[in-house]
Design a protein around this motif. Structure first.
Motif, mmCIF file in Angstrom:
data_model
loop_
_atom_site.group_PDB
_atom_site.id
_atom_site.type_symbol
_atom_site.label_atom_id
_atom_site.label_comp_id
_atom_site.label_asym_id
_atom_site.label_seq_id
_atom_site.Cartn_x
_atom_site.Cartn_y
_atom_site.Cartn_z
ATOM 1 N N ASP A 197 0.807 -1.223 0.000
ATOM 2 C CA ASP A 197 0.000 0.000 0.000
ATOM 3 C C ASP A 197 0.841 1.275 0.000
ATOM 4 O O ASP A 197 0.465 2.281 -0.613
ATOM 5 C CB ASP A 197 -0.948 0.003 1.207
ATOM 6 N N ALA A 198 1.991 1.256 0.684
ATOM 7 C CA ALA A 198 2.818 2.469 0.755
ATOM 8 C C ALA A 198 3.320 2.850 -0.644
ATOM 9 O O ALA A 198 3.343 4.035 -1.011
ATOM 10 C CB ALA A 198 4.000 2.237 1.698
ATOM 11 N N VAL A 199 3.703 1.851 -1.424
ATOM 12 C CA VAL A 199 4.185 2.140 -2.777
ATOM 13 C C VAL A 199 3.015 2.547 -3.679
ATOM 14 O O VAL A 199 3.143 3.479 -4.495
ATOM 15 C CB VAL A 199 4.963 0.938 -3.349
ATOM 16 N N TYR A 200 1.860 1.898 -3.507
ATOM 17 C CA TYR A 200 0.707 2.304 -4.317
ATOM 18 C C TYR A 200 0.376 3.787 -4.048
ATOM 19 O O TYR A 200 0.067 4.532 -4.978
ATOM 20 C CB TYR A 200 -0.532 1.460 -4.000
ATOM 21 N N ALA A 201 0.470 4.191 -2.787
ATOM 22 C CA ALA A 201 0.156 5.589 -2.436
ATOM 23 C C ALA A 201 1.169 6.537 -3.079
ATOM 24 O O ALA A 201 0.809 7.625 -3.544
ATOM 25 C CB ALA A 201 0.148 5.752 -0.920
ATOM 26 N N LYS A 202 2.430 6.121 -3.133
ATOM 27 C CA LYS A 202 3.455 6.978 -3.760
ATOM 28 C C LYS A 202 3.197 7.098 -5.265
ATOM 29 O O LYS A 202 3.360 8.169 -5.845
ATOM 30 C CB LYS A 202 4.837 6.383 -3.508
ATOM 31 N N LEU A 203 2.771 5.987 -5.868
ATOM 32 C CA LEU A 203 2.563 5.972 -7.314
ATOM 33 C C LEU A 203 1.304 6.735 -7.722
ATOM 34 O O LEU A 203 1.218 7.247 -8.835
ATOM 35 C CB LEU A 203 2.460 4.525 -7.812
ATOM 36 N N CYS A 204 0.325 6.794 -6.824
ATOM 37 C CA CYS A 204 -0.971 7.399 -7.154
ATOM 38 C C CYS A 204 -1.332 8.444 -6.091
ATOM 39 O O CYS A 204 -2.298 8.252 -5.327
ATOM 40 C CB CYS A 204 -2.055 6.330 -7.210
#
Ligand SMILES: NC(=O)c1ccc[n+]([C@@H]2O[C@H](COP(=O)([O-])OP(=O)(O)OC[C@H]3O[C@@H](n4cnc5c(N)ncnc54)[C@H](O)[C@@H]3O)[C@@H](O)[C@H]2O)c1
Length: 265
Positions: A197-204
């Motif tokens: 989730d942390a990377v998804y938040a950074k990407l979007c």
């Protein structure tokens, strides 16, 4: 099937996504494996060993945090004693955490990333190079973030650029013994490191609760080839090439496997 016959390969971060894939791929080609990871990953590391052994190869596991030189020294010595030699080092263990703008990173976030991703690579070669056979190969896992910068990951990008300097220096130091040293630079790879989730938040950043599909859509817009991420084995195949004699005159290079991420205009 036999590109790594009669060789022993040491791999750090061997319990995880790509590390396990490297163990499996090199074992498929005939290598015996020294697989190292941290205590917290003991269960997954045992699974890596089972997979290597199911391919008919030996696998010696060891607990070693790459921040801790003493634990690496012991684990490498035990592995080499058990398997009798060392031909390949794959310095793979790394983290991608505590993302944030460069000037907002905490001291702790910066230091932890540098300690594992940069100093840990140096510790690994420091422990293992003295045992490495002449004609061997060292593969250091960097990233596309070791070729280009990326917002919100200065600590990671700095560490991944820095290991290129380590590898180029080692290539000069070890070349007279016929030992080659190269870096591999994966783009996005489907492992727990980015599937969270942390990377998804950074990407979007504009979406409140981005999903894996949202992240995939964002990543697919960055590559030339129509994929969001590659599979761990795609990186393992590059590692295998650099580990094997097929690359016998390749040293000091940066092998990028990124579906065109760093070349898109
Ligand atoms: N997944 C990607 O998209 C991607 C892209 C470019 C580069 N990389 C690099 O590839 C390498 C492997 O990444 P991955 O995606 O398999 O990650 P992962 O998180 O799936 O696995 C990393 C492994 O390293 C181990 N590890 C963590 N800290 C350690 C420490 N202090 N000492 C020893 N082992 C430790 C973990 O236990 C784990 O088994 C890393 O160096 C990473 O920076 C990953």
């Amino acid at each position: 099937m036999n590109r790594m016959q009669h060789t022993v390969a040491l791999i750090t971060g061997a319990a995880g996504g790509m590390g396990r894939a490297h163990c499996r791929r090199l074992a498929e080609e005939g290598a015996d494996i020294i697989a190292l990871d941290i205590e917290a990953a003991a269960v997954e590391l045992a699974e890596t060993a089972r997979e290597v052994e199911s391919l008919g190869r030996y696998c010696v596991t060891g607990v070693a945090d790459v921040r801790d030189q003493a634990s690496l020294d012991v684990a490498v010595a035990d592995g080499v004693a058990a398997l009798g030699r060392l031909d390949v080092i794959v310095a793979n263990a790394g983290i991608y955490t505590d993302l944030g703008l460069s000037w907002e990173l905490s001291d702790q976030a910066w230091q932890r990333t540098i300690d594992i991703n940069l100093t840990g690579m140096w510790h690994t070669v420091r422990a293992a190079v003295p045992a490495l056979s002449d004609g061997g190969s060292v593969v250091i896992v960097s990233s596309t973030n070791g070729i280009v910068g990326a917002a919100a990951a200065a600590h990671y990008s700095a560490s991944k650029h820095a290991v290129v300097g380590l590898a180029r220096t080692l290539a000069n130091e070890l070349g007279p013994r016929g030992i080659r040293v190269n870096t591999v630079h994966p783009g996005s790879v489907a492992t727990p490191m980015i599937l969270n989730d942390a990377v998804y938040a950074k990407l979007c950043p504009d979406l409140p609760n981005p999903t894996q599909q949202d992240a995939a859509d964002a990543l697919a817009r960055r590559t030339i080839l129509p994929v969001a991420w590659v599979d761990p084995v795609d990186i393992s195949n590059a590692v295998l090439f650099l580990a094997s004699d097929e690359s016998r005159y390749v040293t000091g290079i940066q092998l990028v496997v990124d579906a065109g991420l760093t070349q898109k205009v």
